[in-house]
Design a protein around this motif. Structure first.
Motif, PDB file in Angstrom:
ATOM      1  N   PRO A   7     -16.778  -5.905  -5.774  1.00 55.70           N
ATOM      2  CA  PRO A   7     -17.983  -6.678  -6.113  1.00 55.70           C
ATOM      3  C   PRO A   7     -18.542  -7.489  -4.938  1.00 55.70           C
ATOM      4  O   PRO A   7     -19.743  -7.729  -4.865  1.00 55.70           O
ATOM      5  N   LYS A   8     -17.690  -7.872  -3.983  1.00 54.84           N
ATOM      6  CA  LYS A   8     -18.150  -8.631  -2.825  1.00 54.84           C
ATOM      7  C   LYS A   8     -18.990  -7.782  -1.871  1.00 54.84           C
ATOM      8  O   LYS A   8     -19.704  -8.321  -1.026  1.00 54.84           O
ATOM      9  N   THR A   9     -18.915  -6.459  -2.003  1.00 58.57           N
ATOM     10  CA  THR A   9     -19.727  -5.582  -1.152  1.00 58.57           C
ATOM     11  C   THR A   9     -21.213  -5.810  -1.416  1.00 58.57           C
ATOM     12  O   THR A   9     -22.034  -5.665  -0.510  1.00 58.57           O
ATOM     13  N   LYS A  10     -21.574  -6.226  -2.628  1.00 60.47           N
ATOM     14  CA  LYS A  10     -22.973  -6.538  -2.934  1.00 60.47           C
ATOM     15  C   LYS A  10     -23.479  -7.646  -2.013  1.00 60.47           C
ATOM     16  O   LYS A  10     -24.609  -7.600  -1.527  1.00 60.47           O
ATOM     17  N   GLU A  11     -22.633  -8.624  -1.714  1.00 58.86           N
ATOM     18  CA  GLU A  11     -23.013  -9.712  -0.809  1.00 58.86           C
ATOM     19  C   GLU A  11     -23.290  -9.176   0.602  1.00 58.86           C
ATOM     20  O   GLU A  11     -24.234  -9.596   1.265  1.00 58.86           O
ATOM     21  N   VAL A  12     -22.473  -8.226   1.042  1.00 55.72           N
ATOM     22  CA  VAL A  12     -22.674  -7.607   2.359  1.00 55.72           C
ATOM     23  C   VAL A  12     -24.017  -6.876   2.382  1.00 55.72           C
ATOM     24  O   VAL A  12     -24.823  -7.039   3.311  1.00 55.72           O
ATOM     25  N   MET A  13     -24.284  -6.089   1.357  1.00 55.44           N
ATOM     26  CA  MET A  13     -25.531  -5.319   1.299  1.00 55.44           C
ATOM     27  C   MET A  13     -26.750  -6.230   1.126  1.00 55.44           C
ATOM     28  O   MET A  13     -27.801  -5.978   1.719  1.00 55.44           O
ATOM     29  N   ASP A  14     -26.593  -7.298   0.351  1.00 51.39           N
ATOM     30  CA  ASP A  14     -27.701  -8.233   0.137  1.00 51.39           C
ATOM     31  C   ASP A  14     -28.034  -9.037   1.396  1.00 51.39           C
ATOM     32  O   ASP A  14     -29.086  -9.674   1.463  1.00 51.39           O
ATOM     33  N   ASP A  15     -27.153  -9.015   2.386  1.00 44.62           N
ATOM     34  CA  ASP A  15     -27.378  -9.742   3.636  1.00 44.62           C
ATOM     35  C   ASP A  15     -28.314  -8.982   4.586  1.00 44.62           C
ATOM     36  O   ASP A  15     -28.854  -9.569   5.528  1.00 44.62           O
ATOM     37  N   ILE A  16     -28.524  -7.694   4.357  1.00 46.30           N
ATOM     38  CA  ILE A  16     -29.323  -6.860   5.273  1.00 46.30           C
ATOM     39  C   ILE A  16     -30.693  -7.465   5.578  1.00 46.30           C
ATOM     40  O   ILE A  16     -31.076  -7.534   6.755  1.00 46.30           O
ATOM     41  N   PRO A  17     -31.461  -7.943   4.584  1.00 43.93           N
ATOM     42  CA  PRO A  17     -32.791  -8.496   4.907  1.00 43.93           C
ATOM     43  C   PRO A  17     -32.752  -9.720   5.828  1.00 43.93           C
ATOM     44  O   PRO A  17     -33.777 -10.079   6.410  1.00 43.93           O
ATOM     45  N   ASN A  18     -31.591 -10.330   5.997  1.00 44.59           N
ATOM     46  CA  ASN A  18     -31.481 -11.484   6.894  1.00 44.59           C
ATOM     47  C   ASN A  18     -31.525 -11.086   8.371  1.00 44.59           C
ATOM     48  O   ASN A  18     -31.740 -11.943   9.232  1.00 44.59           O
ATOM     49  N   PHE A  19     -31.296  -9.802   8.682  1.00 49.74           N
ATOM     50  CA  PHE A  19     -31.342  -9.378  10.085  1.00 49.74           C
ATOM     51  C   PHE A  19     -32.213  -8.151  10.324  1.00 49.74           C
ATOM     52  O   PHE A  19     -32.532  -7.840  11.467  1.00 49.74           O
ATOM     53  N   SER A  20     -32.613  -7.445   9.255  1.00 45.24           N
ATOM     54  CA  SER A  20     -33.425  -6.247   9.461  1.00 45.24           C
ATOM     55  C   SER A  20     -34.357  -6.011   8.284  1.00 45.24           C
ATOM     56  O   SER A  20     -33.995  -6.278   7.142  1.00 45.24           O
ATOM     57  N   ASN A  21     -35.536  -5.496   8.582  1.00 44.58           N
ATOM     58  CA  ASN A  21     -36.457  -5.098   7.523  1.00 44.58           C
ATOM     59  C   ASN A  21     -36.463  -3.578   7.346  1.00 44.58           C
ATOM     60  O   ASN A  21     -37.339  -3.022   6.716  1.00 44.58           O
ATOM     61  N   VAL A  22     -35.441  -2.930   7.911  1.00 45.16           N
ATOM     62  CA  VAL A  22     -35.287  -1.484   7.808  1.00 45.16           C
ATOM     63  C   VAL A  22     -34.038  -1.190   6.990  1.00 45.16           C
ATOM     64  O   VAL A  22     -32.968  -1.743   7.258  1.00 45.16           O
ATOM     65  N   GLN A  23     -34.164  -0.336   5.992  1.00 46.52           N
ATOM     66  CA  GLN A  23     -33.017   0.029   5.158  1.00 46.52           C
ATOM     67  C   GLN A  23     -32.138   1.023   5.913  1.00 46.52           C
ATOM     68  O   GLN A  23     -32.611   2.050   6.381  1.00 46.52           O
TER      69      GLN A  23
END
Length: 105
Positions: A77-93
């Motif tokens: 479940p903590k992997t969601k936190e890792v994935m949700d962090d992406i917009p903090n450093f990139s606007n590219v998926q």
């Protein structure tokens, strides 16, 4: 065949208007990923910045003990936190690919 482990390769496509905050990625995102996944067999990682003519701008190559360990890490479940962090450093998926390492040199 001996177990050479498995890898997750996270590729960030190069796009017009794409942003990538490398300092944040190094200082915050990768420690978050490491803290989340070490318990699931994450062994190490490398960050690669590609040349400007490459179709990808960045990659993270993450070594795990096995594909089963990757599967367990992705189910955490903590992997969601890792994935949700992406917009903090990139606007590219990013594009994620995984596989078993067949040979190491």
């Amino acid at each position: 065949m001996s177990n050479n482990g498995a890898q997750v390769i996270v590729l960030y496509p190069r796009k017009d208007g794409g942003k990538f905050d490398l300092d944040y990625y190094h200082a915050t995102h990768m420690p978050l990923a490491k803290n989340t996944w070490t318990q699931h067999g994450m062994k190490s990682f490398s960050i690669v910045q590609f040349s400007p003519d490459n179709q990808y701008s960045m990659a993270a190559i993450i070594d795990f003990e096995s594909q089963e360990h990757i599967d367990k890490a992705m189910e955490d479940p903590k992997t969601k936190e890792v994935m949700d962090d992406i917009p903090n450093f990139s606007n590219v998926q990013p594009v994620l690919v995984t596989g078993n390492v067949t040979l190491r040199g």
